[in-house]
Write a protein that holds these residues in place. Structure first.
Motif, PDB file in Angstrom:
ATOM      1  N   ILE A  95       2.377   1.751  -3.403  1.00 29.17           N
ATOM      2  CA  ILE A  95       1.388   2.228  -4.384  1.00 29.17           C
ATOM      3  C   ILE A  95       1.154   3.725  -4.177  1.00 29.17           C
ATOM      4  O   ILE A  95       1.141   4.512  -5.111  1.00 29.17           O
ATOM      5  N   GLN A  96       0.988   4.104  -2.890  1.00 30.07           N
ATOM      6  CA  GLN A  96       0.737   5.517  -2.610  1.00 30.07           C
ATOM      7  C   GLN A  96       1.926   6.388  -3.010  1.00 30.07           C
ATOM      8  O   GLN A  96       1.759   7.518  -3.452  1.00 30.07           O
TER       9      GLN A  96
ATOM     10  N   ASN B 262     -16.812  16.980 -12.727  1.00 29.32           N
ATOM     11  CA  ASN B 262     -16.162  15.688 -12.479  1.00 29.32           C
ATOM     12  C   ASN B 262     -16.521  14.759 -13.634  1.00 29.32           C
ATOM     13  O   ASN B 262     -17.664  14.740 -14.063  1.00 29.32           O
ATOM     14  N   ILE B 263     -15.550  14.012 -14.108  1.00 30.43           N
ATOM     15  CA  ILE B 263     -15.842  13.083 -15.209  1.00 30.43           C
ATOM     16  C   ILE B 263     -15.370  11.685 -14.805  1.00 30.43           C
ATOM     17  O   ILE B 263     -14.190  11.488 -14.530  1.00 30.43           O
ATOM     18  N   PRO B 264     -16.302  10.725 -14.752  1.00 22.75           N
ATOM     19  CA  PRO B 264     -15.870   9.368 -14.389  1.00 22.75           C
ATOM     20  C   PRO B 264     -15.106   8.715 -15.539  1.00 22.75           C
ATOM     21  O   PRO B 264     -15.334   9.055 -16.698  1.00 22.75           O
TER      22      PRO B 264
ATOM     23  N   ARG C 118     -14.324   1.792 -15.614  1.00 19.16           N
ATOM     24  CA  ARG C 118     -13.677   0.950 -14.607  1.00 19.16           C
ATOM     25  C   ARG C 118     -12.568   0.086 -15.208  1.00 19.16           C
ATOM     26  O   ARG C 118     -11.607  -0.256 -14.545  1.00 19.16           O
TER      27      ARG C 118
ATOM     28  N   ASP D 139      -9.189  -3.646  -4.282  1.00 21.16           N
ATOM     29  CA  ASP D 139      -7.816  -4.091  -3.965  1.00 21.16           C
ATOM     30  C   ASP D 139      -7.828  -5.185  -2.901  1.00 21.16           C
ATOM     31  O   ASP D 139      -7.075  -6.145  -2.961  1.00 21.16           O
TER      32      ASP D 139
ATOM     33  N   GLU E  61     -17.385  21.047  -9.079  1.00 17.43           N
ATOM     34  CA  GLU E  61     -18.683  20.664  -9.605  1.00 17.43           C
ATOM     35  C   GLU E  61     -19.878  21.200  -8.831  1.00 17.43           C
ATOM     36  O   GLU E  61     -20.758  21.855  -9.386  1.00 17.43           O
TER      37      GLU E  61
ATOM     38  N   ASN F 270      -5.218  -0.460 -10.395  1.00 14.81           N
ATOM     39  CA  ASN F 270      -5.568  -1.615  -9.565  1.00 14.81           C
ATOM     40  C   ASN F 270      -4.933  -2.918  -9.998  1.00 14.81           C
ATOM     41  O   ASN F 270      -4.868  -3.867  -9.239  1.00 14.81           O
TER      42      ASN F 270
ATOM     43  N   ARG G 252      -6.979   5.252 -10.209  1.00 12.42           N
ATOM     44  CA  ARG G 252      -7.209   4.845  -8.824  1.00 12.42           C
ATOM     45  C   ARG G 252      -8.365   5.606  -8.195  1.00 12.42           C
ATOM     46  O   ARG G 252      -9.142   5.051  -7.441  1.00 12.42           O
ATOM     47  N   VAL G 253      -8.459   6.894  -8.511  1.00 14.21           N
ATOM     48  CA  VAL G 253      -9.526   7.700  -7.926  1.00 14.21           C
ATOM     49  C   VAL G 253     -10.858   7.446  -8.641  1.00 14.21           C
ATOM     50  O   VAL G 253     -11.916   7.724  -8.096  1.00 14.21           O
TER      51      VAL G 253
ATOM     52  N   LEU H  70      -3.244   8.071 -11.096  1.00 12.81           N
ATOM     53  CA  LEU H  70      -4.131   8.674 -10.094  1.00 12.81           C
ATOM     54  C   LEU H  70      -5.581   8.639 -10.567  1.00 12.81           C
ATOM     55  O   LEU H  70      -6.495   8.283  -9.815  1.00 12.81           O
TER      56      LEU H  70
ATOM     57  N   THR I  51     -12.074   1.561  -5.137  1.00 13.25           N
ATOM     58  CA  THR I  51     -10.747   1.076  -5.550  1.00 13.25           C
ATOM     59  C   THR I  51     -10.092   0.272  -4.419  1.00 13.25           C
ATOM     60  O   THR I  51      -9.570  -0.823  -4.645  1.00 13.25           O
TER      61      THR I  51
ATOM     62  N   GLN J  84      -7.078   3.144   2.462  1.00 14.38           N
ATOM     63  CA  GLN J  84      -6.141   2.015   2.354  1.00 14.38           C
ATOM     64  C   GLN J  84      -5.431   1.783   3.697  1.00 14.38           C
ATOM     65  O   GLN J  84      -5.384   0.659   4.198  1.00 14.38           O
TER      66      GLN J  84
ATOM     67  N   GLN K  33     -11.541  14.891 -10.935  1.00 16.49           N
ATOM     68  CA  GLN K  33     -12.129  15.817  -9.979  1.00 16.49           C
ATOM     69  C   GLN K  33     -11.371  17.125 -10.026  1.00 16.49           C
ATOM     70  O   GLN K  33     -10.156  17.125 -10.204  1.00 16.49           O
ATOM     71  N   SER K  34     -12.100  18.219  -9.872  1.00 16.23           N
ATOM     72  CA  SER K  34     -11.474  19.516 -10.139  1.00 16.23           C
ATOM     73  C   SER K  34     -10.358  19.866  -9.152  1.00 16.23           C
ATOM     74  O   SER K  34      -9.532  20.703  -9.437  1.00 16.23           O
TER      75      SER K  34
ATOM     76  N   GLY L  16       0.828  -1.213   0.000  1.00 18.27           N
ATOM     77  CA  GLY L  16       0.000   0.000   0.000  1.00 18.27           C
ATOM     78  C   GLY L  16       0.857   1.255   0.000  1.00 18.27           C
ATOM     79  O   GLY L  16       0.604   2.196  -0.751  1.00 18.27           O
TER      80      GLY L  16
ATOM     81  N   SER M  72     -12.967   6.177  -4.972  1.00 13.99           N
ATOM     82  CA  SER M  72     -11.683   5.839  -4.331  1.00 13.99           C
ATOM     83  C   SER M  72     -11.880   4.708  -3.328  1.00 13.99           C
ATOM     84  O   SER M  72     -11.046   3.811  -3.211  1.00 13.99           O
TER      85      SER M  72
END
Lengths: 332, 320
Positions: A45-46, A143-145, A148, B232, B39, A155, A230-231, A227, B228, B203, A235-236, A42, B225
């Motif tokens: 990854i971070q 925000n735009i998804p 997956r 994991d 947003e 991931n 993962r997120v 990022l 995610t 996490q 996002q703004s 972890g 998040s």
């Protein structure tokens, strides 16, 4: 003298590595889960997002430059990618476009700095505002998804190792190679030591500077995509303040802000060190109100230790020089 | 160098002339000071702007990019431009006060929207969310789900920004509602509204407490998040499935909507951005006309669960 220089050079990353090991030992005592494989994984990854960016930033700082627009480049890259995917551009194409665009934005910073001999701080402060503005305009701060499936980048695992860690490792080795084994790396160091000397020696100053900022841009784009994956979406607020973490990682890693001296390994360890602080505070369930105090104090301590060790090394060098002049010292 | 100076002077002259021209219009103008563009904030100001358009008012919008000094200067500039009223969402409630007092001195009415300024002596009214109620709403639902659990139950709370009144109030409301359960331990972690930080915090929280039963996110934009991390860890079980981790949030973004509709989250509190923006604009108009208005209007959100969110899609501001 060569050996002495080598030692100094290595000493730079030894300090941060020792500090990281000490912090890790402390955390291992405080929290039983710290040393678990999943926690270490972890942490890595971070650290990968800021770590990858720190690889590029190291080259920039080594040329005695700085790029504080990387957070904006990160946001713009993520925005461009998300927007392109939203209008059903094939993912590989969006990917390429985002990486290309970030590289260009980074290179533009380098171009402006070197062509007009402008202060890198002010130049990239201006482009920070500009790039962020471009991204806000592109997305109307929405925000735009992202799909997956794209999450594999954040991931996914290859042979059991998470993709972000693999990318971090890959870019780390590329950085090591570029800085240590190529002419470009030597030139970057030379430029950071003295621009005038580099110009007089007919080094391609413009190309080297732009190259370093290009590396800053391209590494930022890779971090942006990790990022984003993962997120889970754009996002703004993305990337706000990340430049400070990245620069802190590089400086903690022993790279001199004035350029010409530093290591890739130091920056990578610096990035991990910064993540460890957060990880540790989370693990011991510290009060949310003390996070910033601890982080600030640790950073300050690290910088003071670094400064003291540099001063001490300087003194030793002076002493040896003086001894040599007097004919007492031996050539090291 | 002379050329550069000349060019700058020409541009400044041009701007001044243009500025002078626009002043001739008789339309009343409202200054909208925005702390930062994201947003949900855009949702509120778009609604306010639509309401102003509808009523024949023009507006000047300024964005402070999260910098209190910039916002101060921008409000000063709105005063200099002699706007007829100011709508403000403050970056920081303490640093904004001097600028707002200057507006008051210039007899320009001020309406705070979205973020309350409880200590301010300069604002005429506040229109915004009822963040405590929103927190209570999410907490009550979560408490209901957890009340039959045996033994100690660990709940993760992802905080907003520690200096943001809405974040503080959401947390306060949530904790109030959860206090009903004695066997629940809440582990709170700061995120600064940043999803990347929420991701790391979640996490790390699972490392320290692998058996976290529920997660409350101060903003539902952080739910992807959370997803995610759960993926994991192999804990991504949907609502109703064995081993599901309860997830609730506040906001009403598309992230929250999608997650709830897909059973990743149990429910979200959806803020009513449209009413907030419209009411704030109406207040400004009323103040210009010298009409009486309520000093404080709070607009609570509505809690939707996996079961009823799809049916209410039209009322969720973020749903795409």
């Amino acid at each position: 003298m060569a050996i002495m220089k080598n030692l100094l050079f290595r000493g730079k990353w030894v300090a941060i590595t020792a500090a990281t090991i000490l912090l890790a030992l402390l955390l291992a005592v405080l929290s039983p889960v710290f040393l678990s494989v999943s926690n270490i994984q972890g942490v890595l990854i971070q650290a990968s997002v800021t770590g990858i960016m720190a690889m590029g930033m190291t080259f920039i700082i080594l040329t005695s430059g700085i790029d504080i627009s990387v957070g904006a480049i990160l946001y713009f890259t993520a925005a461009l990618f998300a927007k392109l995917v939203e209008i059903s551009t094939p993912i590989p194409l969006a990917f390429g476009a985002a990486i290309l665009c970030a590289s260009l934005l980074g290179t533009l910073n380098g171009f402006l700095v070197v062509t007009f001999s402008m202060s890198p701080l002010i130049t990239t402060l201006a482009t920070y505002t500009m790039y962020r503005g471009m991204a806000i305009h592109l997305t109307s701060a929405q925000n735009i998804p992202v799909p997956r499936a794209f999450g594999f980048l954040g991931n996914g695992k290859i042979y059991g190792i998470p993709v972000p860690i693999l990318l971090f490792a890959l870019i780390f080795f590329i950085g090591l190679y570029l800085l240590g084994k190529t002419r470009f790396g030597i030139y970057v160091m030379a430029l950071g030591n003295s621009v005038e000397a580099a110009r007089e020696s007919n080094l391609p100053v413009k190309k080297i500077t732009m190259g370093a900022y290009f590396l800053g841009g391209i590494t930022t784009s890779i971090s942006a995509l990790i990022l984003l994956a993962r997120v889970g979406g754009l996002q703004s607020g993305m990337g706000i303040g990340i430049e400070f973490t990245v620069i802190a990682a590089v400086v903690l890693g022993g790279t001199k802000l004035s350029g010409g001296s530093g290591t890739i390994i130091g920056s990578a360890v610096g990035a991990i060190f910064l993540v460890l602080i957060d990880n540790g505070l989370n693990l011991i369930q510290a009060s949310p109100y003390i996070y910033d105090i601890v982080k600030g104090t640790v950073l300050l301590t690290a910088v003071i230790v670094d400064k003291v060790s540099i001063e001490r090394q300087k003194k030793q060098l002076h002493l040896q020089k003086a001894l040599r002049i007097q004919g007492v010292g031996l050539e090291v | 160098m002379k050329k550069v100076v000349a060019t700058i002077l020409v541009v400044m002259l041009f701007v001044a002339v243009m500025g002078g021209c626009s002043k001739k219009e008789t339309k009343k103008t409202i200054g909208i000071s925005v702390d930062q563009l994201f947003e949900s904030r855009v949702g509120v100001i778009d609604a306010a702007k639509a309401e102003l358009d509808k009523n024949g008012y023009s507006y000047i919008e300024v964005v402070a990019d999260g910098d209190p000094q910039t916002q101060n200067a921008q409000i000063q500039s709105l005063i200099n431009q002699k706007v007829d009223a100011i709508l403000v969402c403050a970056v920081d409630q303490n640093t904004i006060e001097t600028a707002l007092l200057a507006a008051k001195k210039a007899k320009i009415p001020v309406v705070a929207y979205d973020r309350d300024l409880p200590e301010s002596e300069a604002i005429d009214s506040f229109v915004g969310p009822d963040s405590i109620a929103d927190g209570v709403e999410a907490g009550t639902y979560m408490a209901e789900q957890l009340k039959d659990e045996n033994g100690k139950v660990v709940v993760l709370e992802l905080l907003g920004a520690l200096n943001d009144q809405n974040g503080i109030d959401r947390s306060k409301g949530f904790n109030e509602a959860m206090a009903a359960l004695a066997h629940v331990e809440i582990v709170a972690m700061p995120t600064d509204w940043d999803s990347a930080k929420a991701l790391s915090a979640t996490q790390n929280a699972f490392q320290a407490n692998p058996d976290i039963k529920a997660i409350f996110a101060a903003t539902d934009t952080q739910i992807p998040s959370i997803e995610t991390v759960l993926t994991d860890l192999g804990k991504m079980n949907k609502v109703g499935e064995e081993g599901h981790v309860i997830v609730c949030g506040i906001n009403g973004s598309n992230d929250g909507y999608e997650a709830t509709a897909n059973g990743i989250a149990d429910g979200i509190v959806v803020m009513d951005l449209k009413t907030t923006g419209e009411t704030a604009a109406q207040h400004a108009i009323a103040l210009i006309k010298g009409e009486e208005i309520e000093e404080k209007v709070v607009i609570p959100g509505i809690f939707y669960t996996t079961e009823n969110i799809e049916a209410n899609k039209d009322t969720i501001w973020g749903a795409k």
